[in-house]
Design a protein around this motif. Structure first.
Motif, PDB file in Angstrom:
ATOM      1  N   GLU A  40      19.538  63.970  58.258  1.00 52.22           N
ATOM      2  CA  GLU A  40      18.035  63.192  58.283  1.00 52.22           C
ATOM      3  C   GLU A  40      17.619  62.854  56.813  1.00 52.22           C
ATOM      4  OE1 GLU A  40      18.979  66.654  59.278  1.00 52.22           O
ATOM      5  OE2 GLU A  40      18.205  67.884  58.436  1.00 52.22           O
TER       6      GLU A  40
ATOM      7  N   THR B 260      23.666  76.428  59.118  1.00 56.59           N
ATOM      8  CA  THR B 260      23.890  75.894  59.710  1.00 56.59           C
ATOM      9  C   THR B 260      25.642  76.278  60.507  1.00 56.59           C
ATOM     10  OG1 THR B 260      22.507  74.341  58.799  1.00 56.59           O
ATOM     11  CG2 THR B 260      23.309  73.309  60.301  1.00 56.59           C
TER      12      THR B 260
ATOM     13  N   GLU C 102      25.538  79.689  46.922  1.00 53.00           N
ATOM     14  CA  GLU C 102      25.474  77.696  46.557  1.00 53.00           C
ATOM     15  C   GLU C 102      24.572  77.321  46.129  1.00 53.00           C
ATOM     16  OE1 GLU C 102      26.130  75.095  49.969  1.00 53.00           O
ATOM     17  OE2 GLU C 102      28.602  74.660  49.048  1.00 53.00           O
TER      18      GLU C 102
ATOM     19  N   LEU D 198      26.828  65.084  60.131  1.00 51.98           N
ATOM     20  CA  LEU D 198      27.286  64.708  58.787  1.00 51.98           C
ATOM     21  C   LEU D 198      25.630  65.218  58.015  1.00 51.98           C
ATOM     22  CD1 LEU D 198      28.339  61.584  59.382  1.00 51.98           C
ATOM     23  CD2 LEU D 198      29.923  63.355  58.602  1.00 51.98           C
TER      24      LEU D 198
HETATM   25  P1  NAD Z   1      22.840  71.043  56.875  1.00 53.04           P
HETATM   26  O1  NAD Z   1      23.289  72.492  56.993  1.00 53.04           O
HETATM   27  O2  NAD Z   1      20.900  71.389  56.534  1.00 53.04           O
HETATM   28  O3  NAD Z   1      22.774  70.039  57.460  1.00 53.04           O
HETATM   29  C1  NAD Z   1      24.234  69.910  57.799  1.00 53.04           C
HETATM   30  C2  NAD Z   1      23.476  68.442  59.072  1.00 53.04           C
HETATM   31  O4  NAD Z   1      23.250  69.732  60.073  1.00 53.04           O
HETATM   32  C3  NAD Z   1      23.062  67.896  59.538  1.00 53.04           C
HETATM   33  O5  NAD Z   1      23.196  66.881  60.162  1.00 53.04           O
HETATM   34  C4  NAD Z   1      21.910  68.628  59.927  1.00 53.04           C
HETATM   35  O6  NAD Z   1      21.263  67.804  60.536  1.00 53.04           O
HETATM   36  C5  NAD Z   1      22.515  68.824  60.854  1.00 53.04           C
HETATM   37  N1  NAD Z   1      22.002  70.380  62.003  1.00 53.04           N
HETATM   38  C6  NAD Z   1      21.076  71.103  60.888  1.00 53.04           C
HETATM   39  N2  NAD Z   1      20.509  72.265  62.037  1.00 53.04           N
HETATM   40  C7  NAD Z   1      21.374  72.500  63.236  1.00 53.04           C
HETATM   41  C8  NAD Z   1      21.984  72.421  64.598  1.00 53.04           C
HETATM   42  N3  NAD Z   1      21.056  73.609  64.135  1.00 53.04           N
HETATM   43  N4  NAD Z   1      22.578  71.916  65.026  1.00 53.04           N
HETATM   44  C9  NAD Z   1      23.780  71.232  64.458  1.00 53.04           C
HETATM   45  N5  NAD Z   1      23.170  70.281  63.897  1.00 53.04           N
HETATM   46  C10 NAD Z   1      21.928  70.776  62.914  1.00 53.04           C
HETATM   47  O7  NAD Z   1      23.502  70.413  55.438  1.00 53.04           O
HETATM   48  P2  NAD Z   1      23.181  69.738  53.864  1.00 53.04           P
HETATM   49  O8  NAD Z   1      22.107  70.281  53.129  1.00 53.04           O
HETATM   50  O9  NAD Z   1      23.349  69.013  54.899  1.00 53.04           O
HETATM   51  O10 NAD Z   1      24.641  69.531  53.242  1.00 53.04           O
HETATM   52  C11 NAD Z   1      24.913  70.184  51.895  1.00 53.04           C
HETATM   53  C12 NAD Z   1      25.719  71.438  52.701  1.00 53.04           C
HETATM   54  O11 NAD Z   1      27.328  70.765  53.221  1.00 53.04           O
HETATM   55  C13 NAD Z   1      26.301  72.427  51.464  1.00 53.04           C
HETATM   56  O12 NAD Z   1      26.711  73.365  52.056  1.00 53.04           O
HETATM   57  C14 NAD Z   1      27.582  72.333  51.370  1.00 53.04           C
HETATM   58  O13 NAD Z   1      28.563  72.846  50.471  1.00 53.04           O
HETATM   59  C15 NAD Z   1      28.504  71.570  53.136  1.00 53.04           C
HETATM   60  N6  NAD Z   1      29.139  70.859  53.011  1.00 53.04           N
HETATM   61  C16 NAD Z   1      30.325  70.922  52.508  1.00 53.04           C
HETATM   62  C17 NAD Z   1      31.563  69.854  52.808  1.00 53.04           C
HETATM   63  C18 NAD Z   1      32.701  70.813  53.471  1.00 53.04           C
HETATM   64  O14 NAD Z   1      33.736  69.650  52.845  1.00 53.04           O
HETATM   65  N7  NAD Z   1      33.603  71.785  53.277  1.00 53.04           N
HETATM   66  C19 NAD Z   1      31.541  68.552  52.470  1.00 53.04           C
HETATM   67  C20 NAD Z   1      30.625  68.214  51.944  1.00 53.04           C
HETATM   68  C21 NAD Z   1      29.211  69.099  52.152  1.00 53.04           C
END
Ligand code: NAD
Length: 490
Positions: A189, A243, A396, A160
């Protein structure tokens, strides 16, 4: 809200929830949960490791292969989900507070939107568990028929983001469980608190051990371990597009089922015949709710040249009156962004927009007035004189920044709207139904709002992002496998 003593969250560290037991990680490390409004530690939590993920996967595997959960009827599973809905309903204020101090959402908005939606997620999927659907097809010669059923995937890793941890966890986990899967929730995190508190509701609702596990931690390796783990059948990620690309690569070795809900750079198109007053209000909500930290935020505002000046004047006037401040205060519109690092990223984009030649007509700075200077507050910012190719119109930013673009014709609006790598959502404002439907048809995006921006999360009508905004389906069937059975009649 402020009269209540909330010190309980600091009284002891939040623990991991594995195999029905709250426990510390074997190495006993803790991580700080930081309030983005003050940058102070408001709670601590056990810092999960790869070993904790492995334990949680073993528990979820055993619960799926040998436990009662997938073998319960949908009606029985629905009863468990209904209990979680009732427990959450009884603790609305607590969860709204946690979202505020953990990720900077205003309490008022969480109580108004995310919490009812979160509760509805459990209620909706409690009912859905009883009716997962199927299909029967007679074969051409009539001597066969074929039926198609949906079965659970098995062990699901749900990774998430921080920007809507409670609502997202509730919607996704309720669907995962209704489908008969077991789950390991890996919160962000930067947004673990409500997910860790949610674990207590699953315990209270008496879920069989191992059906729901929550492993939080500050190391991004935790998510990677879930993706690579051979005993995890499916990984669902909501997060950034970069990610998502990593997850696809990490999943290759185990040919894992993957569902990705990723980023967006969503256009909100205002045609000349729109109801301007309404469109301005919704454009503000679309761009600045939750400080623009929503995947479907309308961060690109496309204005027809004939209404450009009128719209902009009203927009600037109304945005300048938004109140930046305390997330506990019911009159606050704009809270903090999630972390100092994210604040810097947004400010870097604001600097980039200036360098690229766009002009700021409102905002553009970190808030430096005490006490807000202690937190990650950025003024709502409006860029004009931007071109579609600029970084501020393509990337974004995920902050309180809207980029205004001007268009002359419908074709040009459609072309600009689609000319980004993302395809998550789009808003369209016009009183002409033909134009509305034609434009919606041309949008390369999964979620279209006609004469609004945002809609209540329609659990019946989930959408998949187009282009770099996602793959892998939505709703309950995303977490299920299809099976087709061919029956020869005697
Ligand atoms: P992020 O990609 O930094 O992190 C998301 C999750 O992925 C975190 O729990 C993180 O620890 C985990 N993660 C990081 N590296 C990973 C890896 N190599 N393998 C597996 N897991 C890993 O995103 P964020 O900053 O937490 O959230 C914001 C982003 O999420 C924005 O781009 C937003 O648009 C997107 N988002 C999309 C939706 C949708 O429905 N499309 C909804 C909410 C947020």
């Amino acid at each position: 809200m402020s009269t209540i003593d909330w010190n309980w969250i600091q009284s002891k560290p939040y623990q991991l929830f594995i195999d029905g037991i709250f426990r510390a990680g074997p190495e006993g490390g803790l991580f700080d949960i930081i309030n983005p409004a003050t940058n102070r530690t408001i709670a601590t939590a056990c810092d999960g490791t790869r070993a904790d993920i492995d334990l949680a996967v073993a528990a979820a595997r055993d619960a799926f292969d040998n436990g009662p959960w997938p073998r319960l009827t949908g009606k029985e599973r629905g009863r468990y989900l209904g209990r979680v809905a009732a427990l959450l309903d009884a603790q609305r204020e607590k969860f709204a507070f946690l979202e505020a101090v953990d990720v900077g959402k205003t309490v008022a908005r969480t109580l108004d939107y995310a919490l009812p939606q979160a509760i509805d997620g459990f209620e909706y999927y409690a009912a859905k568990a009883r009716n997962l659907g199927g299909e029967i097809r007679p074969a051409p010669e009539g001597r066969f028929f074929n039926y198609r059923v949906w079965e659970p995937m098995g062990v699901v890793g749900e990774i998430l983001p921080w920007n809507g941890p409670l609502m997202m966890a509730c919607h996704k986990v309720a669907a995962i469980l209704a489908a008969g899967n077991t789950v390991i929730i890996k919160p962000s995190e930067h947004g673990s608190l409500s997910n860790l508190e949610l674990a207590k509701l699953f315990a209270e609702a008496d879920f069989p051990p191992g059906v729901v596990n929550v492993v939080a931690g500050q190391n991004r390796e935790l998510g990677a371990r879930l993706v690579e783990h051979p005993e995890v059948d499916m990984v669902s990620l909501t997060g950034g597009t970069e990610t998502g690309k990593k997850v696809l690569r990490q999943a290759a070795n185990t040919v894992k089922k993957v569902a990705l809900e990723l980023g967006g750079k969503n256009p909100n198109i205002i045609f000349a015949d729109a109801d301007i007053d309404e469109a301005v209000q919704w454009a503000i909500y679309g761009a600045f709710a939750d400080q623009g930290q929503i995947c479907v935020s309308g961060s690109r505002l496309l204005l027809h040249e004939s209404i450009y000046e009128q719209f902009l004047e009203s927009l600037i006037d109304k945005v300048s009156r938004l109140k930046i401040g305390d997330t506990m205060d019911d009159t606050t519109d704009i809270g903090p962004v999630i972390t100092r690092a994210h604040e810097k990223k947004i400010l870097d984009y604001i600097a980039l927009g200036r360098q690229e030649g766009a002009r700021i007509v409102l905002g553009g700075h970190k808030v430096l007035d005490p006490p807000l200077d202690q937190g990650n507050y950025i003024e709502p910012t409006i860029f004009i004189e931007a071109t579609p190719a600029m970084g501020i119109a393509q990337d974004e930013i995920f902050g309180p920044v809207v980029t205004v673009l001007r268009f002359k014709t419908d074709e040009e609006a459609i072309q600009i709207a689609n000319d980004v790598s993302y395809g998550l959502a789009a808003g369209i404002w016009t009183r002409d139904i033909d134009r509305a439907l034609r434009t919606a048809g041309h949008m390369r995006a999964g979620q279209i709002y006609l004469n609004s921006y945002f809609s209540p999360a329609m659990l019946d009508s989930p959408t998949e992002g187009h282009k770099h905004s996602g793959i892998g389906g939505t709703g309950i069937h995303k977490y299920m496998q299809e099976k087709s059975v061919f029956v020869r009649l005697g």
